[in-house]
Design a protein around this motif. Structure first.
Motif, PDB file in Angstrom:
ATOM      1  N   ARG A  12      30.948  80.458  58.741  1.00 38.33           N
ATOM      2  CA  ARG A  12      30.907  79.481  59.842  1.00 38.33           C
ATOM      3  C   ARG A  12      31.754  78.257  59.516  1.00 38.33           C
ATOM      4  N   MET A  13      31.643  77.762  58.271  1.00 37.07           N
ATOM      5  CA  MET A  13      32.436  76.583  57.873  1.00 37.07           C
ATOM      6  C   MET A  13      33.930  76.885  57.960  1.00 37.07           C
ATOM      7  N   VAL A  14      34.315  78.046  57.434  1.00 38.25           N
ATOM      8  CA  VAL A  14      35.729  78.420  57.443  1.00 38.25           C
ATOM      9  C   VAL A  14      36.268  78.479  58.876  1.00 38.25           C
ATOM     10  N   ALA A  15      35.458  79.041  59.770  1.00 36.72           N
ATOM     11  CA  ALA A  15      35.895  79.131  61.167  1.00 36.72           C
ATOM     12  C   ALA A  15      36.084  77.728  61.763  1.00 36.72           C
ATOM     13  N   ILE A  16      35.164  76.827  61.462  1.00 38.21           N
ATOM     14  CA  ILE A  16      35.253  75.454  61.988  1.00 38.21           C
ATOM     15  C   ILE A  16      36.487  74.739  61.406  1.00 38.21           C
ATOM     16  N   ILE A  17      36.660  74.863  60.100  1.00 35.15           N
ATOM     17  CA  ILE A  17      37.788  74.193  59.434  1.00 35.15           C
ATOM     18  C   ILE A  17      39.123  74.700  60.006  1.00 35.15           C
ATOM     19  N   ARG A  18      39.252  76.040  60.116  1.00 35.75           N
ATOM     20  CA  ARG A  18      40.486  76.632  60.640  1.00 35.75           C
ATOM     21  C   ARG A  18      40.813  76.100  62.022  1.00 35.75           C
ATOM     22  N   LYS A  19      39.785  76.070  62.853  1.00 39.68           N
ATOM     23  CA  LYS A  19      40.006  75.678  64.235  1.00 39.68           C
ATOM     24  C   LYS A  19      40.427  74.199  64.318  1.00 39.68           C
ATOM     25  N   ILE A  20      39.769  73.356  63.552  1.00 39.87           N
ATOM     26  CA  ILE A  20      40.134  71.930  63.584  1.00 39.87           C
ATOM     27  C   ILE A  20      41.567  71.760  63.080  1.00 39.87           C
ATOM     28  N   LYS A  21      41.905  72.445  61.982  1.00 36.61           N
ATOM     29  CA  LYS A  21      43.249  72.285  61.426  1.00 36.61           C
ATOM     30  C   LYS A  21      44.321  72.894  62.341  1.00 36.61           C
ATOM     31  N   ARG A  22      43.966  73.950  63.072  1.00 31.42           N
ATOM     32  CA  ARG A  22      44.933  74.541  64.006  1.00 31.42           C
ATOM     33  C   ARG A  22      45.194  73.580  65.170  1.00 31.42           C
ATOM     34  N   ARG A  23      44.113  72.969  65.659  1.00 29.74           N
ATOM     35  CA  ARG A  23      44.283  72.046  66.789  1.00 29.74           C
ATOM     36  C   ARG A  23      44.928  70.728  66.383  1.00 29.74           C
ATOM     37  N   TYR A  24      44.649  70.295  65.163  1.00 28.63           N
ATOM     38  CA  TYR A  24      45.128  68.965  64.735  1.00 28.63           C
ATOM     39  C   TYR A  24      45.829  69.069  63.384  1.00 28.63           C
ATOM     40  N   PRO A  25      46.997  69.738  63.376  1.00 24.02           N
ATOM     41  CA  PRO A  25      47.684  69.947  62.089  1.00 24.02           C
ATOM     42  C   PRO A  25      48.121  68.639  61.425  1.00 24.02           C
ATOM     43  N   ASP A  26      48.191  67.581  62.199  1.00 24.52           N
ATOM     44  CA  ASP A  26      48.618  66.289  61.633  1.00 24.52           C
ATOM     45  C   ASP A  26      47.430  65.489  61.083  1.00 24.52           C
ATOM     46  N   CYS A  27      46.241  66.066  61.115  1.00 24.57           N
ATOM     47  CA  CYS A  27      45.058  65.340  60.625  1.00 24.57           C
ATOM     48  C   CYS A  27      44.593  65.885  59.280  1.00 24.57           C
ATOM     49  N   ALA A  28      43.984  65.006  58.512  1.00 30.90           N
ATOM     50  CA  ALA A  28      43.338  65.435  57.274  1.00 30.90           C
ATOM     51  C   ALA A  28      41.876  65.746  57.582  1.00 30.90           C
ATOM     52  N   LEU A  29      41.364  66.743  56.897  1.00 32.31           N
ATOM     53  CA  LEU A  29      39.965  67.102  57.078  1.00 32.31           C
ATOM     54  C   LEU A  29      39.222  66.933  55.750  1.00 32.31           C
ATOM     55  N   THR A  30      38.172  66.143  55.825  1.00 30.39           N
ATOM     56  CA  THR A  30      37.344  65.873  54.638  1.00 30.39           C
ATOM     57  C   THR A  30      35.987  66.528  54.825  1.00 30.39           C
ATOM     58  N   LEU A  31      35.496  67.165  53.783  1.00 34.28           N
ATOM     59  CA  LEU A  31      34.144  67.725  53.828  1.00 34.28           C
ATOM     60  C   LEU A  31      33.227  66.912  52.935  1.00 34.28           C
ATOM     61  N   SER A  32      31.962  66.795  53.335  1.00 32.48           N
ATOM     62  CA  SER A  32      30.960  66.137  52.510  1.00 32.48           C
ATOM     63  C   SER A  32      29.651  66.867  52.760  1.00 32.48           C
ATOM     64  N   ILE A  33      29.562  68.054  52.163  1.00 27.28           N
ATOM     65  CA  ILE A  33      28.426  68.939  52.438  1.00 27.28           C
ATOM     66  C   ILE A  33      27.750  69.426  51.155  1.00 27.28           C
ATOM     67  N   GLY A  34      27.955  68.659  50.088  1.00 24.03           N
ATOM     68  CA  GLY A  34      27.151  68.902  48.896  1.00 24.03           C
ATOM     69  C   GLY A  34      27.699  69.907  47.907  1.00 24.03           C
ATOM     70  N   GLU A  35      26.772  70.403  47.080  1.00 18.51           N
ATOM     71  CA  GLU A  35      27.133  71.263  45.952  1.00 18.51           C
ATOM     72  C   GLU A  35      27.239  72.718  46.404  1.00 18.51           C
ATOM     73  N   LYS A  36      28.383  73.325  46.144  1.00 12.67           N
ATOM     74  CA  LYS A  36      28.628  74.721  46.527  1.00 12.67           C
ATOM     75  C   LYS A  36      29.256  75.429  45.334  1.00 12.67           C
ATOM     76  N   THR A  37      29.380  76.738  45.452  1.00 14.36           N
ATOM     77  CA  THR A  37      30.053  77.483  44.388  1.00 14.36           C
ATOM     78  C   THR A  37      31.556  77.263  44.478  1.00 14.36           C
ATOM     79  N   LYS A  38      32.226  77.573  43.378  1.00 14.84           N
ATOM     80  CA  LYS A  38      33.685  77.513  43.324  1.00 14.84           C
ATOM     81  C   LYS A  38      34.297  78.344  44.451  1.00 14.84           C
ATOM     82  N   GLU A  39      33.687  79.519  44.674  1.00 12.13           N
ATOM     83  CA  GLU A  39      34.209  80.440  45.692  1.00 12.13           C
ATOM     84  C   GLU A  39      34.139  79.803  47.073  1.00 12.13           C
ATOM     85  N   SER A  40      33.025  79.125  47.342  1.00 17.22           N
ATOM     86  CA  SER A  40      32.903  78.463  48.649  1.00 17.22           C
ATOM     87  C   SER A  40      33.953  77.368  48.788  1.00 17.22           C
ATOM     88  N   TYR A  41      34.069  76.531  47.768  1.00 14.32           N
ATOM     89  CA  TYR A  41      35.070  75.451  47.829  1.00 14.32           C
ATOM     90  C   TYR A  41      36.473  76.025  48.031  1.00 14.32           C
TER      91      TYR A  41
END
Ligand code: SAH
Length: 358
Positions: A128-157
């Protein structure tokens, strides 16, 4: 007799100059700078820090649009109002469409960085996160996207990074083991939190660590360890703000951190790290009506107005009396612009990237 205070201020100035020159601080100087009452010395500290920030970032302040997309959390941090044991918290999560419409509104308002922040909510799986991130970056390629969702595995990051996430905020909260254990339940560990930060940095994220000022059991020594950890990690951002009790948490009756100490620490961090991105936080604006302005004047260079839908704002309550919970995104955006202009700073429409000192 009059020469005694004069000599004292001279000594304090020399300490402050040395921190700036050596980009480091020793424990005794830290203790002294947090204790002094002399307003002239405190002003000198803030001035030096502000000048250091101006030399790198000029009279510009970066804005980030903060989207608080879920207040569900599987963790139980003792200080935090959205901890899982807080049965008084009115839980919500934004739909993907709601998140995208926050971005749309934010883009119109001139935001070029979006920060997705939330509790550690298992509903937002990596897919779900990947889908959201992709969509935001596709719509706004000139924007930076920051995440602040806590501790995850290396694979998730890694998956979020490949999907287009640029930055990650994960306050370390305290760099002292014992202190960490008094703020968190036994299942959480400082070692893991630090490891997450190192993993994020190694992967190529711009990373932000940080801590609350005046959290219960914090001492000069734990703050000294925080500053040492920040020097080791060399993050791109450092988020600090006062601890503010939230009434339905175990720390509900504890004392809040002070604006004075927060401002002094902002200045000290700026002197040690002239290039770092340093926000004047909402918590600082909550403990004093001019907290964020004073934060900028003490060396901060970032503000993070809220872009969350008004309907959920009064539910993302990490601490009591949070400001702007009834305002529209546009009100916050223009209010912030006016506030910055009132102290001679300009809010800029840009990604607001870290300027490297290499
Ligand atoms: N779940 C994410 C986001 C946490 S909320 C994560 O783990 O990183 C963002 C920050 O708010 C926290 O890192 C903490 O430093 C701060 N915070 C939480 N409760 C607070 C309180 N009572 N007073 C001040 N700041 C608080």
């Amino acid at each position: 007799m009059a020469s005694v205070p004069k000599r004292c201020i001279q000594m304090l100035r020399e300490i402050i100059d040395r921190i700036e020159r050596e980009r480091n601080i020793d424990r005794e100087s830290l203790a002294l700078l947090l204790e002094i009452k002399d307003q002239e010395a405190v002003s000198y500290l803030h001035e030096r820090a502000r000048e250091a920030a101006d030399r790198v970032y000029g009279k510009q302040v970066f804005i980030r649009g903060l989207i608080e997309f879920t207040n569900y959390c599987k963790n139980d941090c003792f200080y935090c109002g959205i901890r899982r044991s807080n049965t008084c918290a009115d839980r919500y999560r934004l739909s993907e469409e709601e998140i995208f419409s926050c971005c749309e509104r934010g883009y119109e308002l001139g935001f070029r960085t979006f920060v997705l922040q939330g509790g550690e909510d298992p509903y937002y799986t990596d897919d779900r996160m990947v889908a959201i991130i992709r969509k935001i970056k596709r719509r706004y390629p000139d924007c930076a996207l920051t995440l602040s969702i806590g501790e995850k595995t290396k694979e998730s990051y890694q998956a979020y990074y490949e999907a287009g996430a640029d930055r990650y905020l994960l306050r370390h909260e305290t760099a002292n083991e014992e202190h960490y254990r008094t703020l968190h339940p036994a299942e959480m560990s400082l070692a893991n939190r630090k490891q997450c930060l190192w993993n994020l940095k190694e992967m190529g994220y711009q990373v932000g660590c940080g801590f609350m000022v005046g959290s219960p059991n914090q001492t000069v020594d734990t703050i000294y360890e925080d500053l040492q950890f920040i020097r080791e990690l060399q993050p791109h951002m450092v988020g600090i703000g006062p601890f503010i009790p939230q009434k339905d948490t175990p720390f509900g009756l504890e004392k809040a951190g002070t604006m004075e100490n927060t401002l002094r620490l902002l200045s000290i961090i700026r002197l040690i790290h002239p290039h770092v991105l340093l926000p004047a936080t909402t918590a600082l604006g909550t403990i004093h009506p001019l907290g964020r302005e004073k934060g900028i004047q003490a060396g901060a260079n970032v503000v993070m107005p809220n872009l969350s839908p008004v309907a959920v704002r009064d539910k993302y309550l990490l601490y009591d009396n949070k400001i702007c919970t009834g305002d529209e995104a546009a009100e916050c955006r223009y209010c912030m612009q006016r506030r910055m202009e009132s102290i001679g700073y300009e809010v800029v429409v840009s990604r607001g990237d870290y300027i490297s000192d290499k």
